[in-house]
Design an enzyme around this catalytic site. Structure first.
Site, PDB file in Angstrom:
ATOM      1  N   LYS A   1       0.819  -1.221   0.000  1.00 55.28           N
ATOM      2  CA  LYS A   1       0.000   0.000   0.000  1.00 55.28           C
ATOM      3  C   LYS A   1       0.853   1.271   0.000  1.00 55.28           C
ATOM      4  CE  LYS A   1      -4.247  -2.048   1.627  1.00 55.28           C
ATOM      5  NZ  LYS A   1      -3.814  -3.474   1.668  1.00 55.28           N
TER       6      LYS A   1
HETATM    7  C1  LIG Z   1      -4.336  -4.542   0.867  1.00 59.08           C
HETATM    8  C2  LIG Z   1      -3.570  -5.783   0.751  1.00 59.08           C
HETATM    9  C3  LIG Z   1      -3.902  -6.791  -0.191  1.00 59.08           C
HETATM   10  C4  LIG Z   1      -5.108  -6.704  -1.089  1.00 59.08           C
HETATM   11  O1  LIG Z   1      -5.028  -5.698  -2.075  1.00 59.08           O
HETATM   12  P1  LIG Z   1      -6.353  -5.172  -2.780  1.00 59.08           P
HETATM   13  O2  LIG Z   1      -5.935  -3.979  -3.536  1.00 59.08           O
HETATM   14  O3  LIG Z   1      -7.298  -4.822  -1.651  1.00 59.08           O
HETATM   15  O4  LIG Z   1      -6.877  -6.260  -3.631  1.00 59.08           O
HETATM   16  C5  LIG Z   1      -3.098  -7.917  -0.251  1.00 59.08           C
HETATM   17  N1  LIG Z   1      -2.046  -8.079   0.573  1.00 59.08           N
HETATM   18  C6  LIG Z   1      -1.702  -7.147   1.492  1.00 59.08           C
HETATM   19  C7  LIG Z   1      -0.545  -7.410   2.378  1.00 59.08           C
HETATM   20  C8  LIG Z   1      -2.437  -5.978   1.607  1.00 59.08           C
HETATM   21  O5  LIG Z   1      -2.088  -5.056   2.537  1.00 59.08           O
END
Ligand SMILES: *Cc1c(COP(=O)(O)O)cnc(C)c1O
Length: 513
Positions: free
Chosen positions: A124
């Site tokens: 993120k």
């Molecule tokens: C947010 C997240 C995901 C999922 O990503 P999306 O964009 O919500 O599909 C997968 N793995 C981790 C570690 C995350 O923080």
């Protein structure tokens, strides 16, 4: 009057009005409840891709891509470059998102795209480091000519069950005219996640440890957003996963890793993406539609499999209960960003390319979802979706087995440790490799978190191996150090909106932005 070549519209709107990039970013969610999308996806020629873009650094590539979605009259070239460079200077890798090639040797062509080299060790950061700078840029520009006392300030309020909160905090820390309040359920997030959030010393950041559940925290945040008086007083904002700028920032690593996997030439590539809210893989959809010759985007879900069920049945149906899994960042009932893909499916397959009609179709679907808990999409559209996507569902026991398997079978580097989210993707990738039996295909499996963030799942899988040590083999010194830093948090003793509002106002007064 600014004329923009790239405009944005809501996925649920059937009127002609459009928004600029700045409006879409600052507003976040459209007033009709829809999400903002660019109805026209810019096209990149084969020539540009393989003679020019394939040779660029991550930052240069990010600029070329974003330039196509943001009019120069909204953000001039020099400013956009500066924003990008500043956003990725906080990453620990020069490549920002490095690709670990042929992790199991060169028979499988399995490559791991490491997206966790940002400040909070999770994917993120790729989006939120940029979004934080972008918020500040727009706010500073608005405030430049306003007298003291009338300057616009934004109070970001969010709830987290782990990863989003720390990435948002690290994206917004120290930013001018922005404060950030993150609620989390006391004792219900991992120690490392709590340390990451509460050890940030910047005065514009405050974590609120709320005695209650994550759902309590989320309900409080919703109530605050719905509170007109509080809202107009404090300009409450969100940085959740539906902001268009987050998707935009994520498009870059699809192009970048494709070129790394194929050594800059056209090749066969499948991306495998551990998915929850569909924000990560949606960026891959934009890359593919822009002209990057990707063969397939593979959605990997855990037991919360609404996306997998949709692709197989055409029915989008909410389950009654979230399954608690080893990959908590993917534990969702509804995939918020999926609405954006639904709009393109509606427009391209059901509405004869009519943007306004597509908005009406999507709006009807979501009305149905609200009243009946599900809706059905015509098979023509599902067939269309399957030309770009495939899906795989992975159980907790398979996730654990994959962490073990990669630890034993990785050769480059050896004893590679996957985090549980990444393991969901790698398990799906291994299934495809076995089914395709085609050594000309490159599989790029996205790694969304550093394994140290999910110590319990990783240790459960690996502690029986002789010589394995979490402290020595997995935990980076920077994260280890967090436990020695001073914590800044405020307890809220009951999950009560009024208590939280009072806490926010008390801290805001102290922040003196
Ligand atoms: C947010 C997240 C995901 C999922 O990503 P999306 O964009 O919500 O599909 C997968 N793995 C981790 C570690 C995350 O923080």
């Amino acid at each position: 009057m600014v004329t923009t070549s790239q405009v944005y519209r809501s996925t649920r709107s059937s009127d002609k009005a459009t928004k600029t990039f700045e409006e879409a970013v600052i507003q976040g969610l459209a007033s009709d409840g829809g999400l903002f999308i660019p109805p026209t996806i810019p096209q990149v020629s084969h020539e540009t891709l393989f003679n020019k873009w394939s040779k660029l650094s991550f930052q240069e590539l990010a600029f070329e891509i974003m330039r196509l979605y943001v009019d120069p009259q909204e953000i001039p070239d020099a400013d956009l470059k500066e924003l990008i460079n500043r956003s990725y200077s906080t990453f620990r890798s020069d490549e920002v998102t490095p690709l670990v090639k042929n992790i199991t040797g060169d028979k499988e062509n399995l490559h791991i795209l490491e997206l966790f080299h940002g400040p909070t060790y999770a994917f993120k950061d790729v989006a939120l480091q940029f979004v934080g700078n972008l918020f500040e840029y727009f706010l500073q520009r608005t405030n430049k000519d306003l007298p003291e006392g009338q300057k616009k300030q934004i109070t970001v309020v969010g709830a987290t069950s782990g990863d989003t909160g720390s990435a948002a905090i690290y994206g917004l820390r120290g930013k001018k005219d922005v404060s950030v309040f993150i609620l989390y359920p006391t004792g219900r997030i991992s120690p490392i996640q709590e340390e990451q959030m509460t050890t940030v010393p910047d005065k514009n950041v405050q974590t609120l440890s709320v005695k209650g559940t994550f759902d309590n925290c989320q309900d409080i945040v919703k109530a605050i957003f719905g509170d007109k008086e509080f809202n107009s007083k404090h300009n409450v904002g969100a940085v959740n996963s539906i902001n268009w700028a987050r998707i935009l920032a994520q498009i870059t690593y699809y192009f970048y890793s494709y070129f790394k996997a194929t050594n800059g030439t056209e090749g066969r590539v499948k991306f495998v993406v551990p998915s929850g809210n569909f924000g990560d893989i949606l960026a891959g959809f934009f890359a593919k539609k822009m002209g990057l010759p990707v063969e397939k985007l593979v959605i990997a879900t855990n037991e919360n499999d609404i996306l997998d069920r949709f692709l197989k049945s055409g029915t989008y149906e909410r389950s009654d209960k979230v399954a608690v899994t080893l990959s908590p960042a993917m534990d969702i009932l509804i995939s918020s960003n999926f609405e954006r893909l639904l709009w393109f499916l509606a427009r391209d397959y059901l509405a004869s390319n009519d943007d306004l009609k597509a908005g009406k179709i999507v709006n009807d679907w979501f009305q149905q979802l609200k009243t009946e808990g599900k809706f059905q999409v015509d098979s023509v559209a599902i067939k269309g979706a399957l030309s770009d996507f495939a899906s795989e569902r992975v159980s907790d026991s398979e996730t654990s087995a994959t962490i073990k398997k990669m630890y034993q079978e990785s050769v480059n580097p050896k004893k590679y440790v996957l985090d549980p989210h990444t393991a969901v993707g790698v398990c799906a990738a291994e299934r495809l490799i076995a089914a395709d039996k085609d050594s000309s295909i490159n599989y790029i499996s996205l790694s969304t978190a550093h394994p140290a963030k999910f110590a319990d799942a990783v240790n459960k899988a690996l502690s029986s191996f002789e010589g394995y040590s979490f402290e020595k083999d997995v935990l980076p010194a920077e994260l280890k150090k967090l436990s020695t830093l001073q914590k800044k948090l405020k307890f809220v003793e009951r999950p009560d909106v009024e208590l939280v509002k009072a806490a926010i106002e008390e801290e805001l007064a102290k922040m003196d932005l």
